[in-house]
Design an enzyme around this catalytic site. Structure first.
Site, PDB file in Angstrom:
ATOM      1  N   LYS A  32      40.862  29.764 -13.614  1.00  0.00           N
ATOM      2  CA  LYS A  32      40.595  29.661 -14.565  1.00  0.00           C
ATOM      3  C   LYS A  32      41.891  28.431 -15.832  1.00  0.00           C
ATOM      4  O   LYS A  32      40.800  27.634 -16.754  1.00  0.00           O
ATOM      5  CB  LYS A  32      41.790  30.881 -15.401  1.00  0.00           C
ATOM      6  CG  LYS A  32      41.287  32.116 -14.723  1.00  0.00           C
ATOM      7  CD  LYS A  32      42.559  33.501 -15.306  1.00  0.00           C
ATOM      8  CE  LYS A  32      44.281  33.269 -15.454  1.00  0.00           C
ATOM      9  NZ  LYS A  32      44.347  32.644 -14.027  1.00  0.00           N
TER      10      LYS A  32
ATOM     11  N   ARG B  46      46.540  39.563 -21.289  1.00  0.00           N
ATOM     12  CA  ARG B  46      47.204  39.505 -20.475  1.00  0.00           C
ATOM     13  C   ARG B  46      46.439  41.694 -19.425  1.00  0.00           C
ATOM     14  O   ARG B  46      47.039  41.631 -18.781  1.00  0.00           O
ATOM     15  CB  ARG B  46      48.057  38.957 -19.909  1.00  0.00           C
ATOM     16  CG  ARG B  46      48.919  38.785 -18.632  1.00  0.00           C
ATOM     17  CD  ARG B  46      47.585  36.782 -18.396  1.00  0.00           C
ATOM     18  NE  ARG B  46      49.064  36.984 -16.832  1.00  0.00           N
ATOM     19  CZ  ARG B  46      48.645  35.818 -16.871  1.00  0.00           C
ATOM     20  NH1 ARG B  46      48.322  34.427 -17.595  1.00  0.00           N
ATOM     21  NH2 ARG B  46      49.251  34.991 -15.918  1.00  0.00           N
TER      22      ARG B  46
ATOM     23  N   ARG C 221      48.376  23.858  -4.477  1.00  0.00           N
ATOM     24  CA  ARG C 221      48.510  23.074  -6.001  1.00  0.00           C
ATOM     25  C   ARG C 221      49.777  22.582  -6.430  1.00  0.00           C
ATOM     26  O   ARG C 221      50.872  22.349  -6.011  1.00  0.00           O
ATOM     27  CB  ARG C 221      48.308  24.410  -7.110  1.00  0.00           C
ATOM     28  CG  ARG C 221      47.954  24.065  -7.774  1.00  0.00           C
ATOM     29  CD  ARG C 221      47.089  25.511  -9.169  1.00  0.00           C
ATOM     30  NE  ARG C 221      48.410  26.485  -8.531  1.00  0.00           N
ATOM     31  CZ  ARG C 221      48.025  27.088 -10.057  1.00  0.00           C
ATOM     32  NH1 ARG C 221      46.526  27.718 -10.046  1.00  0.00           N
ATOM     33  NH2 ARG C 221      48.934  28.363 -10.035  1.00  0.00           N
TER      34      ARG C 221
ATOM     35  N   ARG D 129      54.349  23.828  -9.577  1.00  0.00           N
ATOM     36  CA  ARG D 129      54.798  24.464 -10.774  1.00  0.00           C
ATOM     37  C   ARG D 129      56.128  25.611  -9.101  1.00  0.00           C
ATOM     38  O   ARG D 129      55.795  25.623  -8.359  1.00  0.00           O
ATOM     39  CB  ARG D 129      53.799  25.740 -11.024  1.00  0.00           C
ATOM     40  CG  ARG D 129      52.822  24.982 -11.840  1.00  0.00           C
ATOM     41  CD  ARG D 129      51.521  26.020 -12.483  1.00  0.00           C
ATOM     42  NE  ARG D 129      51.722  27.578 -12.672  1.00  0.00           N
ATOM     43  CZ  ARG D 129      51.502  28.306 -13.090  1.00  0.00           C
ATOM     44  NH1 ARG D 129      49.883  28.017 -13.183  1.00  0.00           N
ATOM     45  NH2 ARG D 129      51.733  29.639 -12.875  1.00  0.00           N
TER      46      ARG D 129
ATOM     47  N   ARG E  27      53.165  38.201  -8.538  1.00  0.00           N
ATOM     48  CA  ARG E  27      52.125  37.876  -9.842  1.00  0.00           C
ATOM     49  C   ARG E  27      50.883  38.689  -9.460  1.00  0.00           C
ATOM     50  O   ARG E  27      50.252  38.855 -10.273  1.00  0.00           O
ATOM     51  CB  ARG E  27      51.796  35.978  -9.774  1.00  0.00           C
ATOM     52  CG  ARG E  27      52.958  35.366 -10.950  1.00  0.00           C
ATOM     53  CD  ARG E  27      53.367  34.260 -10.591  1.00  0.00           C
ATOM     54  NE  ARG E  27      52.205  33.145 -10.962  1.00  0.00           N
ATOM     55  CZ  ARG E  27      51.544  32.201 -10.466  1.00  0.00           C
ATOM     56  NH1 ARG E  27      51.944  31.125  -9.614  1.00  0.00           N
ATOM     57  NH2 ARG E  27      50.477  31.507 -10.938  1.00  0.00           N
TER      58      ARG E  27
HETATM   59  P1  AMP Z   1      49.726  31.516 -15.452  1.00  0.00           P
HETATM   60  O1  AMP Z   1      50.001  29.568 -15.682  1.00  0.00           O
HETATM   61  O2  AMP Z   1      48.349  32.122 -16.821  1.00  0.00           O
HETATM   62  O3  AMP Z   1      49.175  31.929 -13.928  1.00  0.00           O
HETATM   63  O4  AMP Z   1      51.071  32.010 -16.376  1.00  0.00           O
HETATM   64  C1  AMP Z   1      52.612  31.747 -15.889  1.00  0.00           C
HETATM   65  C2  AMP Z   1      52.882  32.852 -16.255  1.00  0.00           C
HETATM   66  O5  AMP Z   1      53.565  32.759 -17.655  1.00  0.00           O
HETATM   67  C3  AMP Z   1      52.811  33.729 -16.181  1.00  0.00           C
HETATM   68  O6  AMP Z   1      53.789  34.698 -14.533  1.00  0.00           O
HETATM   69  C4  AMP Z   1      53.951  35.114 -16.442  1.00  0.00           C
HETATM   70  O7  AMP Z   1      55.728  34.970 -16.799  1.00  0.00           O
HETATM   71  C5  AMP Z   1      53.751  33.969 -18.295  1.00  0.00           C
HETATM   72  N1  AMP Z   1      52.552  34.748 -18.513  1.00  0.00           N
HETATM   73  C6  AMP Z   1      51.574  33.604 -19.063  1.00  0.00           C
HETATM   74  N2  AMP Z   1      50.856  34.562 -19.764  1.00  0.00           N
HETATM   75  C7  AMP Z   1      51.224  35.492 -20.428  1.00  0.00           C
HETATM   76  C8  AMP Z   1      50.548  36.439 -20.796  1.00  0.00           C
HETATM   77  N3  AMP Z   1      49.695  36.344 -21.731  1.00  0.00           N
HETATM   78  N4  AMP Z   1      51.663  37.422 -20.604  1.00  0.00           N
HETATM   79  C9  AMP Z   1      53.257  37.804 -20.508  1.00  0.00           C
HETATM   80  N5  AMP Z   1      53.493  36.448 -19.817  1.00  0.00           N
HETATM   81  C10 AMP Z   1      52.462  35.899 -19.315  1.00  0.00           C
END
Ligand code: AMP
Length: 207
Positions: free
Chosen positions: A8, A83, A118, A152, A163
């Site tokens: 994404k 989400r 990554r 990360r 996750r």
């Molecule tokens: P991502 O980079 O999108 O994989 O997000 C990394 C982490 O940020 C996730 O595992 C959540 O802990 C938090 N996070 C990101 N976007 C959201 C969202 N829309 N709602 C809740 N937590 C989020």
């Protein structure tokens, strides 16, 4: 929408350039907030490291504030939001816009390998993978020539599995939800970066 590691972020940035609208990632927003040194940032960091979603009331408040800042009036690529159903409902009720959704379909085994390999450029944020993408010049970012890279902190195996679990219970139901709303596209995200880019380019023409 898509599993962590489904591409994404990478494809969202490409789509944002094609459509000439900004890319907005809630994960990026939270990583930035979590890097500060205060009680709230530590709490945020705890959610992310445990693989859990940040509470939706807080996420909704932040996204609304950012989206209404004026920088996104011509549209944006929203990466990682909504989400779950609570966020999707909030979004429809509080942000007056038309939505096209893209679902990145891919199996668990592929994403685990992608995530474990990554890393990204510390300077421009370009994302690479030690298993799938070699840099044109070893140790040098293809995009901005920086030599500083980072991974990360939530990309370790235990967090990744948490996750994925959270994704399946919280986010996957959104696929049916957005299918019913129309303007829904599915990408076969298991292919190479170039194959997915081709699919995304076709979608960009329909959005
Ligand atoms: P991502 O980079 O999108 O994989 O997000 C990394 C982490 O940020 C996730 O595992 C959540 O802990 C938090 N996070 C990101 N976007 C959201 C969202 N829309 N709602 C809740 N937590 C989020």
């Amino acid at each position: 929408m898509g599993l962590p590691g489904s591409g994404k972020g990478t494809q969202g940035k490409i789509l944002s350039e094609k459509l000439m609208i900004p890319h907005l990632s809630t994960g990026d927003i939270f990583r930035k907030m979590a890097s500060a040194d205060n009680e709230d940032s530590r709490l945020l960091s705890d959610y992310m490291i445990s693989g859990k979603l940040v509470p939706s009331d807080l996420v909704n408040k932040i996204v609304r504030k950012v989206l209404l800042s004026g920088d996104y009036n011509d549209g944006c690529i929203l990466d990682g939001y909504p989400r779950n159903l609570k966020q999707a409902e909030y979004f429809i009720e509080n942000i007056d816009t038309q939505i096209s959704s893209v679902f990145f379909e891919v199996g668990d085994e592929i994403v685990v390998k992608r995530i474990m390999g990554r890393y990204s450029c510390q300077s421009c944020g370009a994302i690479y993978n030690k298993y799938f993408d070699s840099l044109k010049i070893d140790g040098v970012c293809d995009n901005c020539r920086s030599t500083e890279f980072t991974s990360r902190s939530d990309d370790d195996e235990k967090t990744v599995l948490a996750r994925i679990k959270e994704y399946k219970t919280e986010t996957l139901p959104l696929v049916e939800y957005y299918k019913r709303k129309g303007r829904f596209f599915t990408v076969n995200a298991g292919g190479t970066k170039e194959e997915v880019i081709k699919e995304i380019s076709l979608i960009a023409k329909k959005i």
